[in-house]
Design a protein around this motif. Structure first.
Motif, mmCIF file in Angstrom:
data_model
loop_
_atom_site.group_PDB
_atom_site.id
_atom_site.type_symbol
_atom_site.label_atom_id
_atom_site.label_comp_id
_atom_site.label_asym_id
_atom_site.label_seq_id
_atom_site.Cartn_x
_atom_site.Cartn_y
_atom_site.Cartn_z
ATOM 1 N N ALA A 1 0.637 4.269 -2.641
ATOM 2 C CA ALA A 1 0.384 5.632 -2.167
ATOM 3 C C ALA A 1 1.461 6.577 -2.668
ATOM 4 O O ALA A 1 1.173 7.714 -3.077
ATOM 5 C CB ALA A 1 0.323 5.656 -0.643
ATOM 6 N N GLN A 2 2.714 6.131 -2.615
ATOM 7 C CA GLN A 2 3.816 6.964 -3.092
ATOM 8 C C GLN A 2 3.695 7.233 -4.591
ATOM 9 O O GLN A 2 3.922 8.354 -5.050
ATOM 10 C CB GLN A 2 5.155 6.291 -2.777
ATOM 11 C CG GLN A 2 6.363 7.137 -3.213
ATOM 12 C CD GLN A 2 7.677 6.480 -2.841
ATOM 13 O OE1 GLN A 2 7.707 5.476 -2.145
ATOM 14 N NE2 GLN A 2 8.774 7.050 -3.315
ATOM 15 N N TYR A 3 3.307 6.212 -5.347
ATOM 16 C CA TYR A 3 3.161 6.368 -6.798
ATOM 17 C C TYR A 3 2.083 7.405 -7.117
ATOM 18 O O TYR A 3 2.278 8.294 -7.955
ATOM 19 C CB TYR A 3 2.809 5.026 -7.445
ATOM 20 C CG TYR A 3 2.555 5.141 -8.936
ATOM 21 C CD1 TYR A 3 3.617 5.117 -9.845
ATOM 22 C CD2 TYR A 3 1.264 5.310 -9.429
ATOM 23 C CE1 TYR A 3 3.395 5.242 -11.205
ATOM 24 C CE2 TYR A 3 1.029 5.450 -10.780
ATOM 25 C CZ TYR A 3 2.103 5.412 -11.670
ATOM 26 O OH TYR A 3 1.861 5.558 -13.020
ATOM 27 N N LEU A 4 0.929 7.294 -6.439
ATOM 28 C CA LEU A 4 -0.164 8.236 -6.695
ATOM 29 C C LEU A 4 0.223 9.652 -6.295
ATOM 30 O O LEU A 4 -0.184 10.624 -6.928
ATOM 31 C CB LEU A 4 -1.423 7.790 -5.940
ATOM 32 C CG LEU A 4 -2.066 6.482 -6.413
ATOM 33 C CD1 LEU A 4 -3.233 6.108 -5.512
ATOM 34 C CD2 LEU A 4 -2.531 6.605 -7.859
ATOM 35 N N SER A 5 1.005 9.761 -5.212
ATOM 36 C CA SER A 5 1.457 11.080 -4.770
ATOM 37 C C SER A 5 2.391 11.709 -5.797
ATOM 38 O O SER A 5 2.366 12.924 -6.014
ATOM 39 C CB SER A 5 2.155 10.963 -3.405
ATOM 40 O OG SER A 5 2.677 12.204 -2.985
ATOM 41 N N GLU A 6 3.215 10.859 -6.416
ATOM 42 C CA GLU A 6 4.185 11.368 -7.388
ATOM 43 C C GLU A 6 3.574 11.562 -8.776
ATOM 44 O O GLU A 6 4.201 12.168 -9.646
ATOM 45 C CB GLU A 6 5.368 10.400 -7.475
ATOM 46 C CG GLU A 6 6.194 10.329 -6.188
ATOM 47 C CD GLU A 6 7.252 9.248 -6.251
ATOM 48 O OE1 GLU A 6 7.234 8.459 -7.228
ATOM 49 O OE2 GLU A 6 8.097 9.175 -5.315
ATOM 50 N N HIS A 7 2.359 11.049 -8.964
ATOM 51 C CA HIS A 7 1.688 11.165 -10.268
ATOM 52 C C HIS A 7 0.270 11.705 -10.048
ATOM 53 O O HIS A 7 -0.721 10.964 -10.124
ATOM 54 C CB HIS A 7 1.643 9.808 -10.981
ATOM 55 C CG HIS A 7 2.993 9.248 -11.277
ATOM 56 N ND1 HIS A 7 3.759 8.600 -10.329
ATOM 57 C CD2 HIS A 7 3.740 9.259 -12.420
ATOM 58 C CE1 HIS A 7 4.911 8.225 -10.868
ATOM 59 N NE2 HIS A 7 4.931 8.611 -12.131
ATOM 60 N N PRO A 8 0.145 13.002 -9.727
ATOM 61 C CA PRO A 8 -1.164 13.589 -9.422
ATOM 62 C C PRO A 8 -2.147 13.555 -10.590
ATOM 63 O O PRO A 8 -3.352 13.706 -10.386
ATOM 64 C CB PRO A 8 -0.807 15.029 -9.036
ATOM 65 C CG PRO A 8 0.509 15.292 -9.698
ATOM 66 C CD PRO A 8 1.240 13.991 -9.652
ATOM 67 N N SER B 1 0.820 -1.218 0.000
ATOM 68 C CA SER B 1 0.000 0.000 0.000
ATOM 69 C C SER B 1 0.851 1.264 0.000
ATOM 70 O O SER B 1 0.492 2.266 -0.631
ATOM 71 C CB SER B 1 -0.933 0.003 1.207
ATOM 72 O OG SER B 1 -0.201 -0.061 2.427
ATOM 73 N N SER B 2 1.992 1.225 0.681
ATOM 74 C CA SER B 2 2.828 2.415 0.741
ATOM 75 C C SER B 2 3.426 2.732 -0.617
ATOM 76 O O SER B 2 3.579 3.907 -0.990
ATOM 77 C CB SER B 2 3.936 2.238 1.785
ATOM 78 O OG SER B 2 4.762 1.122 1.452
ATOM 79 N N THR B 3 3.736 1.692 -1.378
ATOM 80 C CA THR B 3 4.286 1.902 -2.724
ATOM 81 C C THR B 3 3.243 2.510 -3.638
ATOM 82 O O THR B 3 3.528 3.436 -4.411
ATOM 83 C CB THR B 3 4.777 0.563 -3.313
ATOM 84 O OG1 THR B 3 5.758 -0.012 -2.449
ATOM 85 C CG2 THR B 3 5.372 0.781 -4.692
ATOM 86 N N GLN C 1 -14.444 10.738 -1.268
ATOM 87 C CA GLN C 1 -13.800 12.051 -1.236
ATOM 88 C C GLN C 1 -14.758 13.115 -0.730
ATOM 89 O O GLN C 1 -14.384 13.989 0.053
ATOM 90 C CB GLN C 1 -13.284 12.419 -2.628
ATOM 91 C CG GLN C 1 -12.473 13.721 -2.649
ATOM 92 C CD GLN C 1 -11.949 14.039 -4.029
ATOM 93 O OE1 GLN C 1 -12.519 13.614 -5.037
ATOM 94 N NE2 GLN C 1 -10.863 14.793 -4.091
#
Length: 225
Positions: free
Chosen positions: A11-18, A7-9, A48
Motif C-alpha cells: 500500500a505504501q509503495y502504491l501511494s508513493e508511486h501514483p 499489505s502495508s508495504t 473502483q
C-alpha cells in the motif's frame, strides 16, 4: 531470496508511486477483487466504480438531509415571523398576553397554549394571566433553566390549558431581560404524545422564551424592571 511483502508495504509503495497503474495498465483488468456488494469476483476498475458509486450515494443522502433541514428551518422562520408580526401590532400592554398566546397557537399549529405571569404591576393583578398561580408553580419555573419538552407528568401548570387530554407539553420560564428573574411560565400542550418529545432540540424554544419575555415584561411591576 526475495523478501515477502506485507499489505502495508504494498500500500505504501502504491501511494508513493501514483503512476504505477498508468505504467502497467494491463493489471487493471487482471487484478481481481471480491465485491462486498455482490460477492462475485470483479476487476480493480469495477471495484473502483463501486467505491465511487457508494461515495456518490452517501453524498446524495447527505445533501438530501441538508435540504430537508433547510426547508424545515425556513418554515419555522416563517412561522416565527408571523408570530412576531402579530405582537408588534399590539398597542395595549394588557392585550399582549392574549395576542401572544393566540398567535403562537395559530402560527405554529399548537393545539393548546397558555401562560401565567406574576410580580405584575397593580393594574394587571386581576387579569386572567395572573390567576391560579401557586408557590409550587413559581418554584418549578424558577428551577427551569432550559425549556422542558416531553411527556406530561400531571404538571400543575398544564391545568391552565383547560384541555381534556394533554399527552406532551412544552414549558418555558419567562425571565426579565438582563437580570434573569423569573416572572412567568409559558405552557404548550398537545394530545399527541409524539408532538413534544425529550429528544427534540430546544434551541428554537429558547428563542420563543426570550421573545415572549421581552414582549411581556412591560406588565411587570416597575420596581422589578
Amino acid at each position: 531470496m526475495t523478501a515477502t511483502l506485507d499489505s502495508s508495504t504494498v500500500a505504501q509503495y502504491l501511494s508513493e508511486h501514483p503512476d504505477f497503474f498508468a505504467e502497467h495498465t494491463s493489471l487493471l483488468g487482471e487484478v481481481k477483487l471480491s465485491s462486498p456488494l455482490t460477492g462475485r469476483t470483479i476487476s480493480l476498475q469495477e471495484r473502483q466504480m463501486e467505491v465511487m458509486r457508494d461515495k456518490y450515494k452517501a453524498l446524495e443522502l447527505r445533501m438530501s438531509k441538508l435540504s430537508r433541514v433547510a426547508e424545515e428551518n425556513g418554515a419555522i422562520a416563517s412561522k416565527f415571523h408571523g408570530w412576531n408580526q402579530a405582537m408588534l401590532q399590539v398597542r395595549d400592554d394588557a392585550a399582549m398576553p392574549r395576542v401572544l398566546v393566540d398567535a403562537l397557537q395559530s402560527n405554529f399549529g399548537v393545539p393548546h397554549v397558555s401562560l401565567r405571569l406574576w410580580q405584575l404591576a397593580p393594574e394587571y393583578a386581576d387579569a386572567w394571566y395572573s390567576q391560579n398561580i401557586t408557590a409550587d408553580v413559581r418554584m418549578f419555573a424558577n428551577g427551569l433553566q432550559t425549556p422542558y419538552c416531553g411527556s406530561n407528568h400531571d404538571f400543575e401548570a398544564v391545568q391552565w390549558l383547560q384541555a381534556d387530554k394533554v399527552e406532551s407539553t412544552v414549558m418555558i420560564a419567562l425571565r426579565t431581560p438582563g437580570t434573569g428573574d423569573t416572572f412567568g411560565l409559558l405552557v404548550l400542550g398537545s394530545p399527541d404524545s409524539e408532538r413534544f418529545t425529550s429528544s427534540m432540540g430546544t434551541d428554537f424554544l429558547v428563542h420563543i422564551g426570550a421573545t415572549a419575555s421581552a414582549a411581556l415584561h412591560a406588565l411587570v411591576a416597575a420596581r422589578l424592571h
